[in-house]
Design a protein around this motif. Structure first.
Motif: not given
Lengths: 225, 657
Positions: B85-97
């Motif tokens: 979730a740090c610094g990568v938008e796709e990562g934040v989205r995946a974590v939230l999803d």
């Protein structure tokens, strides 16, 4: 003829004595130095002897020193893992530090003569850093250039193999960990000494007085008339 | 001799590691795999993306809540999730999803302190992203939960709570509700903690007081001003980031509760601090100019204040020194401050010219980053907004105009429009020299842009042409008109955007001004332009458009009888059937308008229609029967001096009738 004011030793010492400095403040200054520089045993002894409480958990110093030692002895991967255990945010939020650690890792591979592994690492790990941040490209080029020389140590970028490079990386790591612990990354004592030198230089323009020239002894020198 | 590194095991391939997460492995093997993934992705954007493609995130998130997960596995999993979730938008989205937030929140009451720590840290990282879910503070249970977090002794948890507030608190009702629950006092108390905690709390306080005078007043009153004083202390904190956030917070309080900040002292101090911060490395230095621009925005007083603390000198010096190496964002910010400074005061413009800012800025018109180019155009626009400098022909030079014209074809619309803004100003040529714009292909580009699909681009290019047309000699006016063409001008006069209509009419007015034979163009193509003007005036659109339309007609009516009759047809259209003028001409309404300029331009049009032979009974009687003459009589005592005294022939004209 000099128009500067002359202050003789007795008068100077009397004036110095008039300045009251609390012992606790002095002790805290020393504790701050020991903690920041990572002298954990000394800090613990000093705590017991002086009753000065360190402003940080001493156990974290041991961890920090372990990381520093790992870098200084060339175990970069070990250092990276230790940093991540300590606080996974440090390397995620310090791209420059992460890059320097990776660079150091490449340097160590080259030092050990693992050329193939070094090449692979440069391609797989270092090249993407250059893509993410073009500012790193120059340093990547310098480091990779080491691979081109038979006698690496005497090559134009041979200084990368010096111990000083490890020390540089290690102190960068040290500072980043301290910052993550909301601690200042530099001890206060050296800046105080810098201020002393500055103040003396300013005073030299106006007065002749017993100066401190040797900071390690803090001996008051007789003013040269 | 340097020590030799111990041999390190080569890292495992991501595919293998990711597979190990879901192969039902447990114990040491799972822990090792998780740890290795975590160590590979931290700091490494490329690796994060690799694992995202391998769908590692949902599997790791599942481990957070699996009943079989021992604390060490949860700790590693939470750390890995935080890194994604740090610094990568796709990562934040995946974590939230993957539903990480509720799982992590549950873990905050886990018996193991290390689990709590890593869960809180990861939650905080997630809530630093704009994509994090908004938290509904109005729900009592949520508010109670938030308060329990704020009361924690674990800094990761209190920081998480402050991050939630900074991220989610927007509406006045939410702000008030948090204030009433005592959250502000709590945050102020937490300001005394570690640097990181302090920074997050400053953000949270800013969110609560933003545009809310009650909340700001509350903040100021806490501890009889103690909170306010500690904020004042923090703007001089040792840590640059804290200084910046404290400045933002103070500015937010000031905006919400300006009465408390009557004195210039605090604002002046803020300007100095922000100027210092611009020289800091990293994000602080990049953000500082934007905060400074926000502070002095639209305030002449603060512009003056900034000048007095040598803001112009410092910004220029800094830009000159670091132009080649400065981050694009910082450069953009500095340019925006310079643009703001030169937006109002002639004194600022003079200062910037003295510091040779134009030369510096012109170089930046070619910068790689579109935002920098846009900001550079903004500086040129504002510095050139000066009659004195325009008279001196300072900006009409080839070195300024050429790069601006090149930007008209920029791929970014915001660059295009800001280049148009700058050209609008530099197009005003008050010197005897021929404008560079006429020679470098500028007119043809502007004419093309006047046909753009973007109404803003159309508006600004027509405005630039209008300014360029001003006081030109006949030949050059004709040149512009031929490039633009009569049919384009007709279309622009009937543009759907009233602002474009107004500028197009003003352009036409400048074209026929002092016209001689220029009106032949106006009468080309079956007088389509005149018809368009007449149609627009009848529809009585915006006052600005009507003023320009009447000025245009007044200019034409200054010519010979043929022209005057054409204008008569415009203002008093003849009904084809009854052969009588429609009784209520729009002109009557214009003469009654509240807009002074509309009355005046209408009067001038009338004067020109009857001048010099006002005894020409045909036109006068037509005006008479349309009720215009009687309307004129009521204007003998017009409050506007120009409408009343000038134009003198009216007197005779009204007496006669």
């Amino acid at each position: 003829m000099s128009t500067r004011k002359m202050i003789i030793r007795d008068e100077w010492e009397r004036k110095l004595k008039e300045v009251k400095i609390r012992k606790e403040d002095m002790n805290r200054l020393i504790m701050n130095f020991l903690v920041t520089e990572g002298y954990v045993d000394a800090a613990d002894k000093f705590r017991l002897e002086s009753g000065t409480q360190p402003d940080i958990d001493l156990a974290t110093i041991t961890d920090r020193m372990a990381v520093k030692m790992a870098v200084q002895s060339g175990n970069v991967q070990d250092a990276i893992e230790k940093i991540n255990d300590l606080n996974p945010e440090i390397l995620d939020t310090n791209p420059e530090l992460y890059f320097h650690l990776q660079q150091q890792k490449l340097i160590e591979l080259i030092r050990m003569g693992k050329i193939e592994e070094a090449l692979e690492f440069a391609q797989e790990e270092l090249a993407p850093r250059g893509e993410e941040n073009p500012g790193f490209l120059e340093e990547i080029e310098k480091t990779v250039a080491l691979l081109a020389f038979e006698d690496v140590k005497n090559s134009p970028y041979g200084e990368l193999l010096d111990m000083s490079q490890r020390v540089k990386t290690a102190s960068e790591v040290n500072a980043a960990i301290l910052t993550s612990q909301s601690h200042e990354k530099d001890p206060k004592l050296p800046s105080l000494l810098k201020m002393l030198i500055w103040a003396q230089n300013r005073l030299d323009e106006k007065a002749i007085y017993p100066r401190i020239n040797d900071l390690s002894t803090a001996k008051l020198e007789e003013p040269a008339v | 001799m340097p020590a030799t590194a111990a041999a390190e095991a080569p890292p495992s391939a991501p595919e293998k590691l990711a597979a190990r997460l879901s192969s039902g492995e447990a114990g040491e093997s799972l822990l090792t795999a998780l740890r290795e993934i975590k160590n590979q992705i931290i700091g490494n954007r490329t690796k994060k993306l690799v694992y995202l493609r391998l769908h590692a995130v949902p599997r790791i998130v599942a481990l957070l809540s699996a009943p079989s997960s021992p604390p060490p596995v949860i700790v590693q999993a939470a750390a890995a999730v935080g890194s994604f979730a740090c610094g990568v938008e796709e990562g934040v989205r995946a974590v939230l999803d993957a539903g990480a937030v509720p799982h992590l929140t549950m873990l905050l009451s886990h018996p193991d302190a290390k689990v709590i720590d890593s869960a809180a840290r990861t939650l905080r990282i997630i809530f630093q992203s704009k994509m994090a879910p908004k938290y509904d503070f109005l729900l009592e249970e949520n508010k109670a939960f938030l308060l329990s977090l704020l009361n924690s002794t674990n800094e990761n948890i209190t920081e998480f709570a402050a991050s939630i507030i900074a991220h989610s608190c927007e509406k006045p009702t939410e702000q008030t509700s948090l204030c009433d629950a005592g959250v502000m006092q709590k945050l102020v108390y937490l300001l005394g903690g570690s640097t990181n905690q302090r920074d997050t709390c400053l953000d949270a306080i800013s969110a609560i007081v933003r545009t809310n005078s009650d909340a700001a007043a509350k903040f100021i009153s806490i501890g009889n001003g103690k909170a306010f004083n500690s904020l004042m202390g923090l703007i001089q904190d040792r840590y640059p980031r804290t200084r910046l956030l404290a400045c933002v917070c103070l500015i937010t309080v000031e905006r919400a509760f300006p009465v408390y900040f009557q004195e210039m002292q605090i604002k002046s101090k803020l300007i100095v601090i922000l100027l210092d911060l611009i020289e800091e490395a990293g994000r602080v230095g990049d953000d500082a100019p934007f905060v400074l621009k926000g502070l002095i925005e639209e305030s002449e007083e603060l512009h003056r204040q900034a000048l007095s603390v040598t803001a112009a000198e410092r910004l220029c010096g800094y830009m000159r020194k670091g132009k080649a190496v400065l981050e694009a964002r910082r450069l953009e910010g500095i340019l925006l401050v310079l643009g703001e400074l030169s937006s109002k005061l002639e004194q600022s413009r003079a200062k910037l010219i003295e510091l040779q800012v134009p030369t510096l800025v012109i170089d930046l018109l070619k910068h790689d980053c579109a935002q920098v180019r846009t900001a550079a155009c903004c500086v040129i626009k504002n510095i050139s907004r000066s009659l004195k400098n325009l008279c001196a022909g300072r900006f009409g030079t080839e070195s300024t105009v050429m790069p601006l014209v090149q930007l008209l074809c920029d791929s970014s619309t915001s660059v295009q429009t800001s280049a148009l803004d700058a050209i609008c100003n530099v197009a005003v040529n008050l010197t005897t020299k021929k404008s560079v714009l006429l020679q470098c292909g500028g007119v043809s580009t502007l004419s093309q842009l006047a046909r753009s699909m973007h109404s803003e681009v159309r508006l600004k290019s027509v405005r630039a042409l209008r300014n360029l047309m001003f006081l030109l000699d006949r030949k050059d006016k004709d040149f512009i008109f031929t490039e633009l063409t009569a049919s384009t001008l007709t279309t622009l006069i009937s543009d759907p955007d009233p602002l474009v209509q107004e500028q197009a009419l003003a352009l036409a007015g400048n074209f026929v001004d002092g016209c001689g034979d220029s009106t032949k163009y106006i009468f080309s193509e079956d007088i389509s332009i005149l018809n368009a003007v007449s149609r627009q005036l009848k529809s009585a659109g915006s006052p600005g458009m009507c003023i320009q339309g009447m000025s245009f007609l007044a200019n034409i009516a200054a010519e010979n009888d043929l022209h005057k009759d054409a204008v008569m047809d415009c203002i008093l259209p003849v009904s084809p059937d009854l052969n009588i003028s429609t009784p209520n001409s729009f002109l009557v309404n214009f003469l009654q308008s509240k807009e002074r300029l509309l009355r005046l331009s209408s009067l001038w049009c009338l004067v020109n229609l009857v001048y010099p032979n006002h005894k020409n009974s045909l036109r006068v009687s037509a005006l008479h029967s349309a009720g215009i003459i009687s309307q004129l009589k009521t204007m003998v005592n017009d409050p506007c001096l120009d409408c009343k005294v000038d134009p003198f022939p009216l007197k005779e004209f009204t007496l006669r009738s």
